[in-house]
Enzyme design. Structure first.
Site, short mmCIF file in Angstrom:
data_model
loop_
_atom_site.label_atom_id
_atom_site.label_comp_id
_atom_site.label_asym_id
_atom_site.label_seq_id
_atom_site.Cartn_x
_atom_site.Cartn_y
_atom_site.Cartn_z
N LYS A 78 0.85 -1.19 0.00
CA LYS A 78 0.00 0.00 0.00
C LYS A 78 0.89 1.25 0.00
O LYS A 78 1.93 1.27 0.68
CB LYS A 78 -0.90 -0.02 1.25
N SER A 89 -9.81 -0.03 7.39
CA SER A 89 -9.30 -0.04 6.01
C SER A 89 -8.60 -1.31 5.56
O SER A 89 -8.30 -1.45 4.38
CB SER A 89 -8.37 1.13 5.80
N SER A 105 -9.77 1.97 3.02
CA SER A 105 -8.96 2.71 2.08
C SER A 105 -7.93 1.85 1.36
O SER A 105 -7.38 2.27 0.35
CB SER A 105 -8.21 3.83 2.81
N1 GLN Z 1 -13.13 4.78 6.48
C1 GLN Z 1 -12.40 5.23 7.60
C2 GLN Z 1 -11.91 6.64 7.36
O1 GLN Z 1 -12.16 7.15 6.33
C3 GLN Z 1 -11.28 4.30 7.91
C4 GLN Z 1 -10.07 4.52 7.09
C5 GLN Z 1 -8.90 3.69 7.50
O2 GLN Z 1 -9.02 2.72 8.23
N2 GLN Z 1 -7.74 4.11 7.05
O3 GLN Z 1 -11.31 7.24 8.16
#
Ligand code: GLN
Length: 491
Positions: A78, A177, A153
């Site tokens: 990532k 995410s 994400s």
């Molecule tokens: N959807 C959550 C956010 O937008 C989690 C994102 C994540 O875990 N990086 O913050």
């Protein structure tokens, strides 16, 4: 060896035993990524040195060296993880040309165990999002149905792994995410206990919540990756000193004596898609059949988990992202001449151009929550409730070993469906954020299929540092999963 189905142990055994070269394995996945990824957009960048790096690994093996437990296993990373000499963008224009001079601890440890790096994977900008539609490098598509999101994400990691455009991937999980995209794409995603894995060299989003973890095809591969990635790191003071168990060697599918908790607050079914409900029920039946006892538990404060999370995550991000000012590194706005441009204009233009809409929304929300006069009412209050919820989890784990729940309210939704409604998007995280707030380990195991042919995961959460129990329950579920080892061929 069928590389589309090979486990990490298969690949590493064959590479170390010189039955196949690391170069051949890397080339197989690299070529596949080059050919198929244009349909998914899961990679931001392929590593053009991947084959050379694989060849040096082969040379070491010829010399008789043991190159590690993941010898020649090609990983996609990532783009939140710094990779020495390889661009690291965090999915943002503001870091579009940033080449780190060092490796993050996770990448360093993976390389040390024999991994080759195929490339950097797409993600929501600064990991803010639940659908992988906020990336400055374009949305990622779900390989099971390219009209759908892969989840966010870490959507690039999930899509690339599901369609085997690499053998393994890593993601980060601040509020779900790793688990959410793993569920949407039918792979295994593990977020370990906060402090198990070093955050050194990972682009910071919300430091008290961020945690890295593997996103791979099987529970065994996840266990093996964790052994490599976990453990104390003196460069991250929040990492734990605890011994890292040999997770992969202790896996067992017999759940006799294990108490699996169903959380009252998550099982009411309201707003839950029927296919998700069916999948969770089937998972409950499976763990029962394998000897686990089902108990009911309750964590009432999870009712406030989403607002708590979005206050804390936004506050911490507004502070962490203050460093992108165009002065030291990253995007810098161009001016005809700097004469007459004051510092405020310089920052405004640089940050205005460099950040996307969602990131700006979070920075504004976070700055507001931290400002004097509001700090106590918002940020501080959220931190206090967070502590109370964590205590409630401690009580719940006195009654059970694992909590089983849905990962998301529905299977993957369609691209464009929720992106213009931030609140609807934030509510996607309803089952995942409390795990991060409490610092607990959580994972998603692919288990069911929706009527429309999309995979659905089941979430398992354990008490702090009890990853082994969680992995065992995941291993048991995996044996009965209807998603197991299916590579989508729809695109
Ligand atoms: N959807 C959550 C956010 O937008 C989690 C994102 C994540 O875990 N990086 O913050």
């Amino acid at each position: 060896m069928d590389l589309l189905k090979a486990s990490f142990k298969d690949i590493a055994g064959a590479v170390q035993g010189k039955k196949v070269s690391a170069r051949e394995v890397t080339k197989f996945f690299f070529d596949r990524a080059e050919k198929l990824d244009p349909k998914l957009n899961s990679y931001i960048q392929l590593n053009d040195k991947a084959l050379d790096e694989a060849s040096s690994l082969d040379a070491r093996i010829v010399k008789g060296e043991n190159v590690g437990p993941l010898a020649g296993v090609p990983f996609g990373i990532k783009d939140m993880f710094c990779t020495k000499g390889l661009k690291t963008t965090a999915g943002s224009k503001i870091l579009a040309n940033f080449v780190p001079p060092y490796d993050s601890t996770v990448v360093e440890r993976l390389k040390k165990s024999g991994v080759t790096i195929i490339g950097k994977l797409n993600q929501d900008e600064f990991a803010m999002g639940s659908s992988n539609e906020t990336s400055a490098f374009g949305a990622v598509k779900n390989p099971w149905n390219t009209d759908c999101v892969p989840g966010g994400s870490s959507g690039g990691s999930a899509a690339a792994q599901a369609s085997r455009l690499c053998a393994g991937t890593v993601g980060t999980d601040t509020g779900g995410s790793i688990r959410q995209p793993a569920s949407f794409c039918g792979i295994v995603g593990v977020k370990p206990t906060y402090g198990r894995i070093s955050r050194y060299g990972i682009v910071a989003y919300a430091s008290s919540l961020d945690q890295a973890g593997p996103m791979v095809s099987t529970v065994e591969d996840a266990a093996l990756s964790l052994e490599v990635m976990c453990g104390h790191d003196e460069r991250d003071a929040t990492t734990s000193q605890r011994q890292v168990p040999r997770f992969s060697q202790n896996l067992k599918e017999d759940l006799k004596g294990l108490k699996i908790g169903l959380m009252k607050e998550y099982m009411t079914g309201s707003g839950l898609h029927a296919d998700v409900q069916k999948t969770v029920q089937a998972a409950i039946d499976t763990v029962k059949a394998r000897g686990a006892e089902i108990v009911e538990v309750s964590v009432p404060l999870t009712e406030y988990a989403v607002p708590m999370y979005y206050l804390i995550a936004a506050s911490e991000c507004s502070s962490n992202l203050a460093r992108y000012d165009g002065v030291k590194y990253g995007h810098r706005a161009q001016f005809e001449s700097l004469g007459g441009v004051d510092l405020e204009d310089f920052y405004k233009k640089t940050r205005g151009e460099g950040f996307g809409k969602e990131v700006k929304r979070r920075i504004m929300l976070g700055t507001y929550c931290l400002s004097s006069g509001y700090y106590d009412a918002y940020y501080n209050k959220a931190c206090q409730v967070r502590r109370l919820m964590r205590n409630q989890y401690d009580d719940a784990f006195k009654k059970c070993d694992i909590i089983l729940s849905p990962v998301t309210t529905s299977p993957a939704f369609r691209l464009g469906d929720r992106i213009s409604d931030p609140l609807a998007m934030y509510l996607n995280d309803i089952f995942t954020v409390s795990t991060n707030l409490a610092g607990l380990p959580g994972m998603s195991v692919p288990f069911g299929m929706s009527a429309d042919g999309l995979p659905i995961g089941v979430q398992l959460t354990a008490h702090h540092f009890e990853e082994q129990k969680m992995l065992n329950a995941g291993f048991a579920l995996e044996q009965s999963s209807s998603v197991k080892a299916k590579v989508p061929h729809v695109y």
